[in-house]
Write a protein that holds these residues in place. Sequence first.
Motif, PDB file in Angstrom:
ATOM      1  N   LEU A  64      39.656 -18.360  -1.514  1.00 37.15           N
ATOM      2  CA  LEU A  64      39.566 -17.974  -0.253  1.00 37.15           C
ATOM      3  C   LEU A  64      41.049 -17.468   0.349  1.00 37.15           C
ATOM      4  CD1 LEU A  64      37.293 -20.281   1.675  1.00 37.15           C
ATOM      5  CD2 LEU A  64      36.534 -18.024   1.007  1.00 37.15           C
ATOM      6  N   CYS A  65      41.232 -15.970   0.609  1.00 36.45           N
ATOM      7  CA  CYS A  65      42.555 -15.476   0.707  1.00 36.45           C
ATOM      8  C   CYS A  65      42.479 -14.728   2.245  1.00 36.45           C
ATOM      9  CB  CYS A  65      42.981 -14.710  -0.388  1.00 36.45           C
ATOM     10  SG  CYS A  65      43.372 -15.837  -1.821  1.00 36.45           S
ATOM     11  N   SER A  66      43.421 -14.771   2.919  1.00 35.25           N
ATOM     12  CA  SER A  66      43.550 -13.809   4.168  1.00 35.25           C
ATOM     13  C   SER A  66      44.166 -12.455   3.809  1.00 35.25           C
ATOM     14  CB  SER A  66      44.462 -14.248   4.955  1.00 35.25           C
ATOM     15  OG  SER A  66      43.946 -15.501   5.661  1.00 35.25           O
ATOM     16  N   TYR A  67      44.617 -12.079   2.658  1.00 36.99           N
ATOM     17  CA  TYR A  67      45.030 -10.581   2.229  1.00 36.99           C
ATOM     18  C   TYR A  67      44.832 -10.404   0.764  1.00 36.99           C
ATOM     19  CZ  TYR A  67      48.594  -6.970   2.021  1.00 36.99           C
ATOM     20  OH  TYR A  67      49.107  -5.709   2.165  1.00 36.99           O
ATOM     21  N   SER A  68      44.434  -9.329   0.800  1.00 34.03           N
ATOM     22  CA  SER A  68      43.797  -8.912  -0.514  1.00 34.03           C
ATOM     23  C   SER A  68      44.199  -7.206  -0.712  1.00 34.03           C
ATOM     24  CB  SER A  68      42.279  -8.928  -0.671  1.00 34.03           C
ATOM     25  OG  SER A  68      42.030  -8.355  -1.983  1.00 34.03           O
ATOM     26  N   ALA A  69      44.956  -7.036  -1.717  1.00 36.14           N
ATOM     27  CA  ALA A  69      45.653  -5.702  -2.214  1.00 36.14           C
ATOM     28  C   ALA A  69      45.012  -5.056  -2.966  1.00 36.14           C
ATOM     29  CB  ALA A  69      46.856  -5.766  -2.573  1.00 36.14           C
ATOM     30  N   ASP A  70      43.363  -4.781  -2.798  1.00 31.70           N
ATOM     31  CA  ASP A  70      42.495  -4.271  -3.869  1.00 31.70           C
ATOM     32  C   ASP A  70      42.638  -2.809  -3.660  1.00 31.70           C
ATOM     33  OD1 ASP A  70      41.140  -4.080  -1.619  1.00 31.70           O
ATOM     34  OD2 ASP A  70      39.504  -5.488  -1.752  1.00 31.70           O
ATOM     35  N   ARG A  71      41.724  -2.031  -4.248  1.00 33.92           N
ATOM     36  CA  ARG A  71      41.625  -0.753  -4.266  1.00 33.92           C
ATOM     37  C   ARG A  71      41.296   0.048  -2.990  1.00 33.92           C
ATOM     38  NH1 ARG A  71      41.026   2.953  -8.634  1.00 33.92           N
ATOM     39  NH2 ARG A  71      41.210   4.831  -7.996  1.00 33.92           N
ATOM     40  N   PHE A  72      40.424  -0.930  -2.176  1.00 34.82           N
ATOM     41  CA  PHE A  72      39.997  -0.390  -0.751  1.00 34.82           C
ATOM     42  C   PHE A  72      41.266  -0.334   0.012  1.00 34.82           C
ATOM     43  CE2 PHE A  72      38.825  -1.561   3.558  1.00 34.82           C
ATOM     44  CZ  PHE A  72      37.947  -0.471   3.745  1.00 34.82           C
ATOM     45  N   ALA A  73      42.048  -1.701   0.137  1.00 33.77           N
ATOM     46  CA  ALA A  73      43.116  -1.613   0.999  1.00 33.77           C
ATOM     47  C   ALA A  73      44.022  -0.689   0.564  1.00 33.77           C
ATOM     48  CB  ALA A  73      43.828  -3.054   0.858  1.00 33.77           C
ATOM     49  N   LEU A  74      44.456  -0.365  -0.880  1.00 31.18           N
ATOM     50  CA  LEU A  74      45.483   0.417  -1.127  1.00 31.18           C
ATOM     51  C   LEU A  74      44.884   2.121  -0.630  1.00 31.18           C
ATOM     52  CD1 LEU A  74      46.232  -0.856  -4.568  1.00 31.18           C
ATOM     53  CD2 LEU A  74      47.537  -1.187  -2.580  1.00 31.18           C
ATOM     54  N   LEU A  75      43.720   2.279  -0.844  1.00 30.98           N
ATOM     55  CA  LEU A  75      43.285   3.724  -0.497  1.00 30.98           C
ATOM     56  C   LEU A  75      43.580   3.894   1.004  1.00 30.98           C
ATOM     57  CD1 LEU A  75      40.088   3.856  -2.396  1.00 30.98           C
ATOM     58  CD2 LEU A  75      41.958   5.502  -2.618  1.00 30.98           C
ATOM     59  N   VAL A  76      43.243   2.999   1.855  1.00 32.46           N
ATOM     60  CA  VAL A  76      43.192   3.172   3.237  1.00 32.46           C
ATOM     61  C   VAL A  76      45.051   2.893   3.540  1.00 32.46           C
ATOM     62  CG1 VAL A  76      42.782   2.168   5.730  1.00 32.46           C
ATOM     63  CG2 VAL A  76      41.011   1.961   3.753  1.00 32.46           C
ATOM     64  N   GLN A  77      45.706   2.257   2.973  1.00 32.60           N
ATOM     65  CA  GLN A  77      47.219   2.235   3.210  1.00 32.60           C
ATOM     66  C   GLN A  77      47.671   3.607   2.898  1.00 32.60           C
ATOM     67  OE1 GLN A  77      48.078  -1.379   1.016  1.00 32.60           O
ATOM     68  NE2 GLN A  77      48.095  -2.614   2.712  1.00 32.60           N
ATOM     69  N   LEU A  78      47.299   4.122   1.759  1.00 37.03           N
ATOM     70  CA  LEU A  78      47.871   5.437   1.638  1.00 37.03           C
ATOM     71  C   LEU A  78      47.413   6.645   2.702  1.00 37.03           C
ATOM     72  CD1 LEU A  78      48.785   7.622  -0.614  1.00 37.03           C
ATOM     73  CD2 LEU A  78      46.552   7.668  -1.443  1.00 37.03           C
ATOM     74  N   LEU A  79      46.303   6.488   3.114  1.00 36.98           N
ATOM     75  CA  LEU A  79      46.007   7.544   4.186  1.00 36.98           C
ATOM     76  C   LEU A  79      46.800   7.114   5.391  1.00 36.98           C
ATOM     77  CD1 LEU A  79      44.377   9.590   5.340  1.00 36.98           C
ATOM     78  CD2 LEU A  79      42.235   8.031   5.388  1.00 36.98           C
ATOM     79  N   VAL A  80      46.603   5.863   5.906  1.00 36.18           N
ATOM     80  CA  VAL A  80      47.366   5.641   7.159  1.00 36.18           C
ATOM     81  C   VAL A  80      48.822   5.818   7.198  1.00 36.18           C
ATOM     82  CG1 VAL A  80      45.703   4.232   7.891  1.00 36.18           C
ATOM     83  CG2 VAL A  80      47.333   3.156   6.916  1.00 36.18           C
ATOM     84  N   LEU A  81      49.542   5.369   6.109  1.00 35.94           N
ATOM     85  CA  LEU A  81      50.992   5.603   5.889  1.00 35.94           C
ATOM     86  C   LEU A  81      51.389   6.938   5.734  1.00 35.94           C
ATOM     87  CD1 LEU A  81      51.842   2.277   3.633  1.00 35.94           C
ATOM     88  CD2 LEU A  81      52.327   2.725   6.134  1.00 35.94           C
ATOM     89  N   GLY A  82      50.366   7.552   4.667  1.00 30.78           N
ATOM     90  CA  GLY A  82      50.908   9.168   4.748  1.00 30.78           C
ATOM     91  C   GLY A  82      50.385   9.732   6.043  1.00 30.78           C
ATOM     92  N   GLY A  83      49.492   9.526   6.923  1.00 28.16           N
ATOM     93  CA  GLY A  83      49.286  10.037   8.097  1.00 28.16           C
ATOM     94  C   GLY A  83      50.536   9.829   9.120  1.00 28.16           C
ATOM     95  N   ALA A  84      50.852   8.500   9.088  1.00 32.37           N
ATOM     96  CA  ALA A  84      52.184   8.164   9.865  1.00 32.37           C
ATOM     97  C   ALA A  84      53.414   9.109   9.652  1.00 32.37           C
ATOM     98  CB  ALA A  84      52.291   6.824   9.990  1.00 32.37           C
ATOM     99  N   LEU A  85      53.454   9.213   8.352  1.00 29.42           N
ATOM    100  CA  LEU A  85      54.742  10.052   7.762  1.00 29.42           C
ATOM    101  C   LEU A  85      54.500  11.591   8.233  1.00 29.42           C
ATOM    102  CD1 LEU A  85      57.270  10.314   5.905  1.00 29.42           C
ATOM    103  CD2 LEU A  85      55.651  10.826   3.969  1.00 29.42           C
ATOM    104  N   LEU A  86      53.489  12.078   8.272  1.00 29.91           N
ATOM    105  CA  LEU A  86      53.268  13.372   8.688  1.00 29.91           C
ATOM    106  C   LEU A  86      53.410  13.590  10.262  1.00 29.91           C
ATOM    107  CD1 LEU A  86      50.080  14.852   6.608  1.00 29.91           C
ATOM    108  CD2 LEU A  86      52.771  15.212   6.293  1.00 29.91           C
TER     109      LEU A  86
END
Length: 522
Positions: free
Chosen positions: A74-96
């Motif tokens: 039972l973990c509160s933070y998981s850097a799985d494929r779903f998380a990384l995909l969304v992080q790629l999108l939100v951080l890329g969007g913030a960069l633009l």
Amino acid sequence: MNLIQNVDWAALAPPLVTAVAAVVVLVADLFLPAGRKAPLAWVTVGGLALALAALAPLWNDDRTTFCLADDPGLCSYSADRFALLVQLLVLGGALLAALLTVPELRGAGEGDRDGLPGGEFWFLLLSSASGAALLPAARDLATLVIALEVTTLPAYALVGLRRGSATGPEAALKFFLSSVTATAVGLLGVSFVYAGAGSLFLSEIAAELPEADPQLATLAKAGVALTLVGFVFKVAAVPFHFWVPETYQGAPLPVAGYLSVVGKTAGLAGLALVTTGAFPGQGNVWGPPLAVLAGLTMTVGNVAALRVAADGAHSAVRVLAWSSVGQAGYLLVPLAAAGFVEDGGAARDAVGTALAYALMYGAVNLGAFAVLALVVHDRRAAPPGTGRRVVDFRGLFAERPLAALALAFFLLCLAGLPPGVIGLFAKVAVFRSAVDAGLGVLAVVMALNVAVALGYYLRWTALLFQPGPEPQDGPGSGAGDAAAPAGRPTFAVSTAIALAASVALVLSGAPQLILTFTGGGL
């Protein structure tokens, strides 16, 4: 029992680097003179680029942290494929969005009463982006709600931050009041879910909620429905969409672009986590409402955008605002479909389809905002409002051929027409998810809405290649203002357009990559 918490700092790097960059900008802003804050823009861009780079080592290795000492599963933070995909999108969007803001902040703090305060703006943008990067990795409802609020709270200030703005404070207040109401309803739902499941961890809720005390069954179902409200609001689904046109119109242009992509993606990620992650056994509770919301959202958004675009004197930002509402309807279709399938793999594929559509939408919508920012920059010496109207794009091809071609490509991607192949590909994938789930009526509604949306996307595209208005003598002439000579584009805005166009072109050239990239979902 060992109660020492081991923290995987590499897994935490994307949101952590963004948060550290926010603190660096805030502290540096205290010591830099008013006229020497330009480097803070590049500190912000560099911080976001570094956060994106931190995703690379995590790509092929699911990692977790902040796990219970007595139950490491039972973990509160998981850097799985779903998380990384969304992080790629939100951080890329913030960069633009950060690149679009560079010309907005040029000269801020140097006596420009109508400018944006640089240090505060960059700090708020990075703070919001850190929350958006944390959210998809959250695996308990407490962390999820906190991340959602960290994403949203700085956004209220970003909307109303411009000095001397007549519309910004009102837009920020409407955004704040409606968002707080939705959050309160969502928190009430979380409390009901906790009462039924006895846990806040998503995996525990999925296992325990179906076995809850029968006397709490109605309470648990109400909790499932109410919990969705807080996330549906962030996605801007009908009837929780009413804040969008006024907020986008009153916000600084880069902030409107940021909200349309990063804010929407954060809401979509939270919605995917609570539906298919925490409530997979309650698909009969959340599936039908999401299907109805998807149909209503795309219909209201597209019809309103068509009506606004019919009058070229209306703001282009308002057209994009209603367009984003319509696009939110398409984003909800795969999530609704996940509630109607029995197989867990099919539900994960539906979430992957939603992510694929979000990646396409994020790149091309921010690209459209980037071209709009360029046109507004060109018309900066004209009367207020010039450059923001749909009619101001008439003849853009004669002034800026590359910008006009880029905007035409972005609009055709949103419409789902060649050469915007990725837009067509993403829409077909969403349509197929509805058909596979047995949602034939929703598929028909989507097909009709795609046809309606062609009306305003093609109208705007055609304006770009029409002859521009003839210059007229006399101050305040609208036509003369629209035909004002193009100024030199800033490096930052040109880079943002080029990045967005490159992503869209690559995906249009190999559209199968996007579903392969997002396959598997949660």
